[in-house]
Design a protein around this motif. Structure first.
Motif, PDB file in Angstrom:
ATOM      1  N   ARG A 109       0.778  -1.231   0.000  1.00  0.00           N
ATOM      2  CA  ARG A 109       0.000   0.000   0.000  1.00  0.00           C
ATOM      3  C   ARG A 109       0.817   1.292   0.000  1.00  0.00           C
ATOM      4  NH1 ARG A 109      -4.128  -2.989  -1.575  1.00  0.00           N
ATOM      5  NH2 ARG A 109      -5.516  -3.781   0.042  1.00  0.00           N
TER       6      ARG A 109
ATOM      7  N   ASN B 284     -11.232 -10.540  -3.336  1.00  0.00           N
ATOM      8  CA  ASN B 284     -11.413 -11.022  -4.716  1.00  0.00           C
ATOM      9  C   ASN B 284     -10.250 -11.929  -5.078  1.00  0.00           C
ATOM     10  OD1 ASN B 284     -13.483  -9.146  -4.783  1.00  0.00           O
ATOM     11  ND2 ASN B 284     -12.136  -7.543  -5.585  1.00  0.00           N
TER      12      ASN B 284
ATOM     13  N   ASN C 235      -0.759  -2.203  -7.567  1.00  0.00           N
ATOM     14  CA  ASN C 235      -1.964  -1.350  -7.460  1.00  0.00           C
ATOM     15  C   ASN C 235      -1.889  -0.374  -6.287  1.00  0.00           C
ATOM     16  OD1 ASN C 235      -2.131  -3.451  -5.625  1.00  0.00           O
ATOM     17  ND2 ASN C 235      -4.374  -3.506  -5.672  1.00  0.00           N
TER      18      ASN C 235
ATOM     19  N   GLU D  34      -0.174  -8.049 -10.435  1.00  0.00           N
ATOM     20  CA  GLU D  34      -1.171  -8.844 -11.074  1.00  0.00           C
ATOM     21  C   GLU D  34      -1.880  -8.052 -12.193  1.00  0.00           C
ATOM     22  OE1 GLU D  34      -3.235  -8.478  -6.879  1.00  0.00           O
ATOM     23  OE2 GLU D  34      -4.419  -9.686  -8.223  1.00  0.00           O
TER      24      GLU D  34
ATOM     25  N   ASP E 182      -1.565 -12.841  -0.818  1.00  0.00           N
ATOM     26  CA  ASP E 182      -2.403 -11.739  -1.324  1.00  0.00           C
ATOM     27  C   ASP E 182      -2.740 -10.804  -0.150  1.00  0.00           C
ATOM     28  OD1 ASP E 182      -5.567 -11.257  -3.095  1.00  0.00           O
ATOM     29  OD2 ASP E 182      -3.753 -10.024  -2.907  1.00  0.00           O
TER      30      ASP E 182
ATOM     31  N   SER F  21     -10.782  -4.875  -9.414  1.00  0.00           N
ATOM     32  CA  SER F  21     -10.449  -5.142  -8.021  1.00  0.00           C
ATOM     33  C   SER F  21      -9.819  -3.860  -7.473  1.00  0.00           C
ATOM     34  CB  SER F  21      -9.519  -6.354  -7.898  1.00  0.00           C
ATOM     35  OG  SER F  21      -9.409  -6.745  -6.536  1.00  0.00           O
ATOM     36  N   THR F  22      -9.236  -3.914  -6.317  1.00  0.00           N
ATOM     37  CA  THR F  22      -8.699  -2.701  -5.693  1.00  0.00           C
ATOM     38  C   THR F  22      -7.735  -1.989  -6.629  1.00  0.00           C
ATOM     39  OG1 THR F  22      -8.836  -3.865  -3.590  1.00  0.00           O
ATOM     40  CG2 THR F  22      -7.532  -1.847  -3.611  1.00  0.00           C
TER      41      THR F  22
HETATM   42  N1  LIG Z   1      -7.629  -9.505  -3.255  1.00  0.00           N
HETATM   43  C1  LIG Z   1      -8.336  -8.435  -3.052  1.00  0.00           C
HETATM   44  O1  LIG Z   1      -9.521  -8.518  -2.761  1.00  0.00           O
HETATM   45  N2  LIG Z   1      -7.772  -7.212  -3.134  1.00  0.00           N
HETATM   46  C2  LIG Z   1      -6.402  -6.911  -3.508  1.00  0.00           C
HETATM   47  C3  LIG Z   1      -6.230  -6.879  -5.008  1.00  0.00           C
HETATM   48  C4  LIG Z   1      -6.412  -8.226  -5.647  1.00  0.00           C
HETATM   49  O2  LIG Z   1      -5.602  -9.136  -5.387  1.00  0.00           O
HETATM   50  O3  LIG Z   1      -7.404  -8.384  -6.358  1.00  0.00           O
HETATM   51  C5  LIG Z   1      -6.027  -5.563  -2.939  1.00  0.00           C
HETATM   52  O4  LIG Z   1      -4.962  -5.052  -3.324  1.00  0.00           O
HETATM   53  O5  LIG Z   1      -6.796  -5.048  -2.113  1.00  0.00           O
END
Ligand SMILES: NC(=O)N[C@@H](CC(=O)O)C(=O)O
Ligand SMILES: [Zn+2]
Ligand SMILES: [Zn+2]
Length: 455
Positions: free
Chosen positions: A64, A286, A94, A146, A313, A152-153
């Motif tokens: 993050r 996700n 991301n 990814e 993840d 997704s986020t």
């Molecule tokens: N897994 C998730 O639900 N979120 C992940 C992004 C991702 O892996 O899709 C994130 O960075 O928040």
């Protein structure tokens, strides 16, 4: 560098669990033997019969930073990893800004170099930046992704055309494409159908098994067409496993090495749709929580070799962030600190043998992303980095959020039994022994295989 001798330990070596001693010099494993009398260590560690295994290599974390440091940052994320027995991470793109060009890559690299306490790789993102992929590869990204086939986020999802073009470029670079395989059209269709259903478990029905299966099928077609080495992130369904298993089978029959590998995440192995009532939006990620049939299939797939790696993840959001309805709450759960402890608990419960656990948490992740050949990671042998954890497999303790180090401050695994490391050693330095004893920024950047040597 401190020379260490670990005595009175058990090692998984030459495919059997056996008593052993480990000599560490200059950050590397110098010797592994029944007993090493000649050593004259600066530090003698009596493991008191505990197990010493390779530290985890978690190839899918979201720390993050930059841009969302209320959720996590490189220091807290890497401390959380170390305390849980993970000694190397690969961080995904991301963030804000996303890691999609030279300036965003350099910004993230500077932050990670200053703050990470463990070694790290950085992945390059794939959006409308296709002309920047080769530069990112030369700058040293570990791999690409990814690559989001669905939202997704971070909203970095791309359409089929860009996906296909990106895989072509990644093939030319001889790099790996890490794929988030969910089908956006099915997701949107299901979301419309279920728009009045705001029960938390509607999330598992919107992002259905088919949503993942169709995306994997479409991705496999593009992979076959382009020939790109590809790694499926957080595989969660029987459907996807069947398709990936078939691809491996066809490759074997054609006498070629499969271009496809995949990972699964601890939340898909140790949680299920039964946890929706307990977790609410804290169970939203996700791809989503799956039913017991899928959960069982995943553990079987780890044991039969279809699943090559475990990756957390780690996707932290604060409790405040999550305090919304199921559609508005962000997706993702923290997991970097609980990956190894939960996998060690699975070994204790005879769900998988220790040798397989070591393969999927360190050997294979290193091999898939070239961290073994390029950075001596992920191999328990002389000459490789002394990235080790000492674990007493007899003592399981319940996971408690207030004992973890992520900024998230919560865990979906609260109160589940796990086996945390007594000690974490990174490149021959003890960085965790029940408390963190590592200097901020001691972790090193592991440049990817595309990095021009003399850069
Ligand atoms: N897994 C998730 O639900 N979120 C992940 C992004 C991702 O892996 O899709 C994130 O960075 O928040
Ligand atoms: Zn994802
Ligand atoms: Zn992710």
């Amino acid at each position: 560098m401190t020379d260490i001798l670990i005595t009175n330990t058990k090692v998984f070596y030459n495919n059997i669990l056996q008593p052993g001693e480990i000599q560490i010099n200059d950050g590397k494993i110098q010797r592994i033997a029944k007993n090493i009398t000649s050593a004259d260590p600066d530090l003698l560690i009596d493991a008191k019969g505990a197990l010493t295994i390779p530290g985890g290599i978690d190839v899918h974390v979201h720390f993050r930073e930059p841009g969302m440091i209320k959720k996590e940052d490189w220091y807290t994320g890497s401390c959380s990893a170390a305390a849980g027995g993970t000694t190397t991470v690969v961080e995904h793109p991301n963030t804000i800004p996303p890691t999609i060009d030279k300036s965003s890559f350099k910004e993230k690299l500077k932050l990670a170099n200053r703050k990470s306490i463990i070694d790290f790789g950085i992945n390059g993102g794939v959006t409308k930046n296709l002309e920047s992929l080769s530069l990112l590869w030369e700058l040293g990204v570990t791999s690409f992704g990814e690559i989001f086939m669905a939202e997704s986020t971070g909203g970095l999802n791309i359409d089929e055309k860009d996906f296909s073009e990106a895989l072509g470029i990644i093939k030319e670079l001889d790099a790996v494409a890490c794929i988030h395989a969910e089908d956006e059209n099915i997701r949107l269709e299901n979301e419309k159908l279920l728009k009045h259903d705001l029960s938390p478990n509607s999330h598992s029905r919107i992002r259905s098994n088919l949503c993942e299966g169709i995306a994997v099928q479409n991705a496999l077609e593009t992979i076959a067409e382009k020939g790109t080495r590809s790694h499926f992130c957080h595989i969660s369904t029987l459907d996807a496993l069947g398709l990936i298993r078939k691809e491996a089978y066809v490759a074997q029959n054609e006498g070629r090495e499969s271009k496809v590998t995949c990972e699964t995440a601890p939340h898909h192995l140790f949680l299920s749709t039964r946890d929706w009532d307990r977790l609410g939006t804290f169970g939203k990620m996700n791809p989503p929580l799956r039913d017991r049939r899928n959960v069982k299939a995943l553990m079987n797939a780890i044991n039969d070799g279809t699943v090559n790696a475990i990756a957390s993840d780690h996707a932290p959001h604060s409790e405040f962030d999550k305090d919304l309805d199921i559609r508005s709450a962000p997706s993702g759960v923290p997991g970097v600190e609980t990956l190894m402890p939960l996998m060690l608990m699975a070994v204790k419960k005879n769900l998988l043998p220790i040798g397989r656990m070591i393969e999927v948490t360190s050997r294979n992740p290193a091999r898939i992303f070239g961290l073994d050949t390029k950075h001596s990671k992920g191999v328990f042998a002389e000459g490789y980095d002394a990235d080790l954890i000492i674990v007493d497999t007899h003592t399981a303790t319940p996971i408690k959020a207030d004992k973890l180090h992520s900024k998230a401050g919560w865990t979906p695994f609260e109160n589940m039994d796990a086996i945390f490391p007594k000690m974490t050693i990174s490149k021959g330095e003890v960085i965790w022994d029940g408390e963190l004893i590592a200097e901020k920024g001691r972790g090193s950047f592991l440049e990817g295989c595309g990095c021009l040597e003399d850069e």
